[in-house]
Scaffold this motif. Structure first.
Motif, PDB file in Angstrom:
ATOM      1  N   GLY A 187       0.798  -1.219   0.000  1.00 52.08           N
ATOM      2  CA  GLY A 187       0.000   0.000   0.000  1.00 52.08           C
ATOM      3  C   GLY A 187       0.829   1.266   0.000  1.00 52.08           C
ATOM      4  N   ALA A 188       2.069   1.180   0.506  1.00 48.26           N
ATOM      5  CA  ALA A 188       2.948   2.347   0.566  1.00 48.26           C
ATOM      6  C   ALA A 188       3.833   2.481  -0.677  1.00 48.26           C
ATOM      7  N   ASN A 189       3.687   1.574  -1.631  1.00 44.30           N
ATOM      8  CA  ASN A 189       4.507   1.579  -2.833  1.00 44.30           C
ATOM      9  C   ASN A 189       4.363   2.911  -3.581  1.00 44.30           C
ATOM     10  N   PRO A 190       5.469   3.668  -3.728  1.00 40.91           N
ATOM     11  CA  PRO A 190       5.372   4.957  -4.409  1.00 40.91           C
ATOM     12  C   PRO A 190       5.424   4.866  -5.932  1.00 40.91           C
ATOM     13  N   LEU A 191       5.695   3.665  -6.458  1.00 38.18           N
ATOM     14  CA  LEU A 191       5.856   3.525  -7.908  1.00 38.18           C
ATOM     15  C   LEU A 191       5.062   2.341  -8.454  1.00 38.18           C
ATOM     16  N   PRO A 192       3.725   2.385  -8.263  1.00 37.62           N
ATOM     17  CA  PRO A 192       2.929   1.285  -8.807  1.00 37.62           C
ATOM     18  C   PRO A 192       3.105   1.191 -10.318  1.00 37.62           C
ATOM     19  N   LEU A 195       5.465   0.173 -12.107  1.00 40.31           N
ATOM     20  CA  LEU A 195       6.881  -0.169 -12.198  1.00 40.31           C
ATOM     21  C   LEU A 195       7.250  -1.209 -11.141  1.00 40.31           C
ATOM     22  N   ILE A 196       6.738  -1.028  -9.940  1.00 43.50           N
ATOM     23  CA  ILE A 196       6.856  -2.019  -8.866  1.00 43.50           C
ATOM     24  C   ILE A 196       5.448  -2.591  -8.733  1.00 43.50           C
ATOM     25  N   PRO A 197       5.206  -3.779  -9.286  1.00 43.07           N
ATOM     26  CA  PRO A 197       3.839  -4.262  -9.522  1.00 43.07           C
ATOM     27  C   PRO A 197       3.109  -4.807  -8.290  1.00 43.07           C
ATOM     28  N   CYS A 198       2.757  -3.934  -7.376  1.00 42.86           N
ATOM     29  CA  CYS A 198       2.023  -4.343  -6.173  1.00 42.86           C
ATOM     30  C   CYS A 198       0.624  -4.857  -6.508  1.00 42.86           C
ATOM     31  N   HIS A 199       0.100  -4.495  -7.679  1.00 39.68           N
ATOM     32  CA  HIS A 199      -1.219  -4.986  -8.079  1.00 39.68           C
ATOM     33  C   HIS A 199      -1.210  -6.491  -8.310  1.00 39.68           C
ATOM     34  N   ARG A 200      -0.037  -7.099  -8.418  1.00 38.16           N
ATOM     35  CA  ARG A 200       0.065  -8.539  -8.645  1.00 38.16           C
ATOM     36  C   ARG A 200      -0.015  -9.346  -7.354  1.00 38.16           C
ATOM     37  N   VAL A 201      -0.298  -8.680  -6.251  1.00 40.64           N
ATOM     38  CA  VAL A 201      -0.468  -9.366  -4.971  1.00 40.64           C
ATOM     39  C   VAL A 201      -1.942  -9.298  -4.600  1.00 40.64           C
ATOM     40  N   VAL A 202      -2.535 -10.463  -4.375  1.00 36.40           N
ATOM     41  CA  VAL A 202      -3.963 -10.563  -4.092  1.00 36.40           C
ATOM     42  C   VAL A 202      -4.179 -11.296  -2.768  1.00 36.40           C
ATOM     43  N   ALA A 203      -5.383 -11.205  -2.271  1.00 37.74           N
ATOM     44  CA  ALA A 203      -5.742 -11.909  -1.040  1.00 37.74           C
ATOM     45  C   ALA A 203      -5.914 -13.396  -1.329  1.00 37.74           C
ATOM     46  N   ALA A 204      -5.911 -14.193  -0.274  1.00 34.86           N
ATOM     47  CA  ALA A 204      -6.131 -15.631  -0.430  1.00 34.86           C
ATOM     48  C   ALA A 204      -7.505 -15.895  -1.044  1.00 34.86           C
ATOM     49  N   ARG A 205      -8.456 -15.039  -0.709  1.00 33.14           N
ATOM     50  CA  ARG A 205      -9.807 -15.120  -1.283  1.00 33.14           C
ATOM     51  C   ARG A 205     -10.170 -13.746  -1.816  1.00 33.14           C
TER      52      ARG A 205
END
Length: 156
Positions: A111-116, A118-128
């Protein structure tokens, strides 16, 4: 003076870019009605070219100077995120196990990623389900995550 050095178009929104010297240090998702910059400098032009390449090919490797500013733990998480290939999302728990930490801590760093993008935090999902994005679990942030995952052919 604008909060951004450039506001660039994206398929699902606008992107506000901040640079420190030649390095990109922040990329924010903005509403679609945010006015794009009428004039952009060479740094923003290069970012725009790189983003266009990503919109054409989600496997595009960005070739520009960018410097994420964060804590040592955040930097460790962000570095690990860069190893997640497009179309192959992982879970917060899986990433936490890989890093020897808690899923919630991984989520906070994402959530604190300043460079979405480029740094692909959207590729992390919940277990459900999708989980959150940019410290939100609804609204525009989650719409952006869904759009990015769909672009990478991973949306549910």
């Amino acid at each position: 003076m604008s909060a951004y050095d450039a506001v660039l178009p994206a398929p699902m929104c606008r992107l506000g870019a901040r640079f420190t010297g030649d390095a990109l240090t922040r990329l924010d998702f903005l509403p679609s009605d945010a006015a794009p910059s009428s004039r952009i400098d060479s740094r923003a032009r290069q970012l725009n070219v790189e983003l266009d390449a990503y919109w054409q090919d989600p496997g595009h490797v960005f070739d520009l100077l960018y410097v994420p500013l964060g804590t040592p733990f955040q930097l460790r998480v962000w570095h690990t995120l860069m190893g997640i290939p497009p179309g192959r999302p992982t879970t917060y728990g899986g990433l936490a196990a890989q890093l020897g930490t808690a899923a919630r801590a991984v989520g906070q760093a994402c959530g604190a990623n300043p460079l979405p993008i480029l740094i692909p935090c959207h590729r992390v999902v919940a277990a459900r389900g999708l989980g959150g994005f940019m410290h939100a679990d609804a609204g525009m942030p989650l719409d952006v995550k869904i759009s990015l995952l769909a672009h990478e052919r991973c949306a549910d």
